[in-house]
Design a protein around this motif. Structure first.
Motif, PDB file in Angstrom:
ATOM      1  N   GLY A  32       0.824  -1.207   0.000  1.00  0.00           N
ATOM      2  CA  GLY A  32       0.000   0.000   0.000  1.00  0.00           C
ATOM      3  C   GLY A  32       0.857   1.256   0.000  1.00  0.00           C
ATOM      4  O   GLY A  32       0.557   2.228  -0.699  1.00  0.00           O
ATOM      5  N   TYR A  33       1.931   1.224   0.786  1.00  0.00           N
ATOM      6  CA  TYR A  33       2.867   2.357   0.823  1.00  0.00           C
ATOM      7  C   TYR A  33       3.543   2.524  -0.535  1.00  0.00           C
ATOM      8  O   TYR A  33       3.670   3.644  -1.047  1.00  0.00           O
ATOM      9  N   ARG A  34       3.955   1.417  -1.153  1.00  0.00           N
ATOM     10  CA  ARG A  34       4.638   1.501  -2.459  1.00  0.00           C
ATOM     11  C   ARG A  34       3.708   2.016  -3.554  1.00  0.00           C
ATOM     12  O   ARG A  34       4.176   2.558  -4.553  1.00  0.00           O
ATOM     13  N   ALA A  35       2.399   1.821  -3.386  1.00  0.00           N
ATOM     14  CA  ALA A  35       1.456   2.394  -4.354  1.00  0.00           C
ATOM     15  C   ALA A  35       1.494   3.923  -4.286  1.00  0.00           C
ATOM     16  O   ALA A  35       1.275   4.606  -5.289  1.00  0.00           O
ATOM     17  N   LYS A  36       1.795   4.457  -3.107  1.00  0.00           N
ATOM     18  CA  LYS A  36       1.873   5.917  -2.912  1.00  0.00           C
ATOM     19  C   LYS A  36       3.265   6.455  -3.216  1.00  0.00           C
ATOM     20  O   LYS A  36       3.431   7.624  -3.563  1.00  0.00           O
ATOM     21  N   VAL A  37       4.271   5.610  -3.015  1.00  0.00           N
ATOM     22  CA  VAL A  37       5.662   5.993  -3.270  1.00  0.00           C
ATOM     23  C   VAL A  37       6.193   5.013  -4.309  1.00  0.00           C
ATOM     24  O   VAL A  37       6.784   3.989  -3.985  1.00  0.00           O
ATOM     25  N   GLY A  46      -1.093  -3.974 -11.549  1.00  0.00           N
ATOM     26  CA  GLY A  46      -0.902  -3.403 -10.209  1.00  0.00           C
ATOM     27  C   GLY A  46      -2.143  -2.698  -9.705  1.00  0.00           C
ATOM     28  O   GLY A  46      -2.482  -2.774  -8.513  1.00  0.00           O
ATOM     29  N   GLN A  47      -2.832  -2.019 -10.619  1.00  0.00           N
ATOM     30  CA  GLN A  47      -4.060  -1.323 -10.225  1.00  0.00           C
ATOM     31  C   GLN A  47      -5.128  -2.304  -9.731  1.00  0.00           C
ATOM     32  O   GLN A  47      -5.846  -2.025  -8.773  1.00  0.00           O
ATOM     33  N   VAL A  48      -5.213  -3.455 -10.411  1.00  0.00           N
ATOM     34  CA  VAL A  48      -6.220  -4.459 -10.045  1.00  0.00           C
ATOM     35  C   VAL A  48      -5.829  -5.169  -8.755  1.00  0.00           C
ATOM     36  O   VAL A  48      -6.642  -5.318  -7.830  1.00  0.00           O
ATOM     37  N   LYS A  49      -4.542  -5.581  -8.668  1.00  0.00           N
ATOM     38  CA  LYS A  49      -4.097  -6.394  -7.521  1.00  0.00           C
ATOM     39  C   LYS A  49      -3.958  -5.570  -6.242  1.00  0.00           C
ATOM     40  O   LYS A  49      -4.336  -6.018  -5.158  1.00  0.00           O
ATOM     41  N   VAL A  50      -3.369  -4.370  -6.366  1.00  0.00           N
ATOM     42  CA  VAL A  50      -3.059  -3.581  -5.170  1.00  0.00           C
ATOM     43  C   VAL A  50      -4.154  -2.566  -4.860  1.00  0.00           C
ATOM     44  O   VAL A  50      -4.594  -2.448  -3.717  1.00  0.00           O
ATOM     45  N   LEU A  51      -4.598  -1.830  -5.883  1.00  0.00           N
ATOM     46  CA  LEU A  51      -5.608  -0.786  -5.655  1.00  0.00           C
ATOM     47  C   LEU A  51      -7.035  -1.321  -5.723  1.00  0.00           C
ATOM     48  O   LEU A  51      -7.983  -0.597  -5.430  1.00  0.00           O
ATOM     49  N   LYS A  52      -7.164  -2.599  -6.147  1.00  0.00           N
ATOM     50  CA  LYS A  52      -8.470  -3.273  -6.223  1.00  0.00           C
ATOM     51  C   LYS A  52      -9.433  -2.582  -7.186  1.00  0.00           C
ATOM     52  O   LYS A  52     -10.645  -2.563  -6.985  1.00  0.00           O
ATOM     53  N   LYS A  53      -8.882  -2.001  -8.246  1.00  0.00           N
ATOM     54  CA  LYS A  53      -9.740  -1.404  -9.273  1.00  0.00           C
ATOM     55  C   LYS A  53     -10.309  -2.499 -10.166  1.00  0.00           C
ATOM     56  O   LYS A  53      -9.676  -3.543 -10.353  1.00  0.00           O
ATOM     57  N   ASP A  54     -11.503  -2.254 -10.717  1.00  0.00           N
ATOM     58  CA  ASP A  54     -12.013  -3.215 -11.698  1.00  0.00           C
ATOM     59  C   ASP A  54     -11.210  -3.058 -12.990  1.00  0.00           C
ATOM     60  O   ASP A  54     -10.606  -2.013 -13.247  1.00  0.00           O
ATOM     61  N   MET A  83      -0.570   3.967 -10.952  1.00  0.00           N
ATOM     62  CA  MET A  83      -0.909   3.751  -9.535  1.00  0.00           C
ATOM     63  C   MET A  83      -1.237   5.078  -8.840  1.00  0.00           C
ATOM     64  O   MET A  83      -1.609   5.101  -7.683  1.00  0.00           O
ATOM     65  N   GLU A  84      -1.039   6.186  -9.569  1.00  0.00           N
ATOM     66  CA  GLU A  84      -1.298   7.536  -9.085  1.00  0.00           C
ATOM     67  C   GLU A  84      -0.614   7.809  -7.743  1.00  0.00           C
ATOM     68  O   GLU A  84      -1.247   8.166  -6.759  1.00  0.00           O
ATOM     69  N   PRO A  85       0.715   7.646  -7.740  1.00  0.00           N
ATOM     70  CA  PRO A  85       1.474   7.829  -6.510  1.00  0.00           C
ATOM     71  C   PRO A  85       1.610   9.306  -6.141  1.00  0.00           C
ATOM     72  O   PRO A  85       1.402  10.197  -6.973  1.00  0.00           O
ATOM     73  N   GLU A  86       1.973   9.548  -4.886  1.00  0.00           N
ATOM     74  CA  GLU A  86       2.268  10.913  -4.445  1.00  0.00           C
ATOM     75  C   GLU A  86       3.718  11.283  -4.754  1.00  0.00           C
ATOM     76  O   GLU A  86       4.040  12.462  -4.921  1.00  0.00           O
TER      77      GLU A  86
END
Length: 246
Positions: free
Chosen positions: A78-83, A105-113, A157-160
């Motif tokens: 979850g942290y790596r999705a942001k960084v 990554g979007q599907v597996k980590v961010l749970k997007k459809d 992943m739209e990270p910060e």
């Protein structure tokens, strides 16, 4: 400081008896483009790997919005999705198409459809000029194109913050420019970036903060104009003089 995204505090890293990082301190704020420069073996990539939690620091803290992420119980993925991180060797999945690489990554980590993830992936692949290649596999595209896909994957992943670990060092010289152009464009759009690089022109012209590392410590840091034009430390002067001749 309350407006910081990342704060690295007294960070150290040792591999056995070999101390690679010593007492590293710096802060990343929204919109910063920080270039980390220094000779090979100075600890730059290890620092980035610690920030991305691919290596566990031996001591010190990494604060993300004021919360220490090096402690127990942190959701690393979850942290790596942001960084997010863009690697020197691309790290694409060779058995997937360009588009699939940016969706998974979007599907597996961010749970997007899948459809939402696909639309998002297409947006960022267009952003880096890779729309014509969405059905290609990594072996069918050049190194520069692979790195642009890797950047699109990280952006999807739209990270910060985006971390770049020597993103051009595995590329043929003629491909370096296309990747640096994408990075410069991201910087212009206000993307917060932490870049380990040997590209001194990028560090000087695109960054707003430069960190010079030598032998595992931060030797000098500051505004690029000051560091490049009027370095204080002798080690910085010697390092930059080598590039000035090149």
């Amino acid at each position: 400081m309350s407006d910081a995204i990342l704060e690295v505090r007294h960070l150290s890293k040792a591999f056995g008896n070999n101390t690679v990082l010593r007492d590293i301190d710096f802060t990343v704020r929204p919109g910063d483009v920080t270039s980390i420069i220094g000779a090979s073996g100075s600890g730059k990539s290890t620092l980035l790997r610690c920030i991305n939690l691919l290596e566990t620091p031996t001591g010190g803290e990494i604060l993300f919005h004021g919360k220490n992420v090096t402690g127990k119980g942190v959701n690393a993925s979850g942290y790596r999705a942001k960084v997010g991180m863009v690697f020197q060797s691309f790290n694409l999945f060779n058995n997937m198409t360009v588009l699939e690489n940016c969706v998974i990554g979007q599907v597996k980590v961010l749970k997007k459809d899948k459809e939402t993830a696909r639309k998002n992936a297409l947006k960022y692949l267009d952003r880096v000029g890779m729309t014509p290649y969405i059905n290609a596999r990594p072996r069918q595209i050049s190194g520069g194109q692979k790195q642009r896909v890797a950047i699109a994957r990280a952006l999807a992943m739209e990270p910060e913050v985006l971390l770049f670990d020597e993103p051009t060092s595995a590329l043929d010289p003629e491909m370096v420019g296309e990747v640096l152009d994408v990075m410069q464009s991201l910087a212009s759009d206000g993307m917060t970036m932490l870049v380990v690089t040997h590209e001194m022109a990028f560090a000087r012209d695109v960054s707003n903060h430069v960190v010079f590392m030598s032998e595992g410590v931060i030797c000098e840091e500051g505004d690029p104009g000051q560091v490049f034009s009027n370095p204080v430390q002798q080690r910085t002067k010697e390092f930059l003089a080598r590039f000035a001749k090149g």
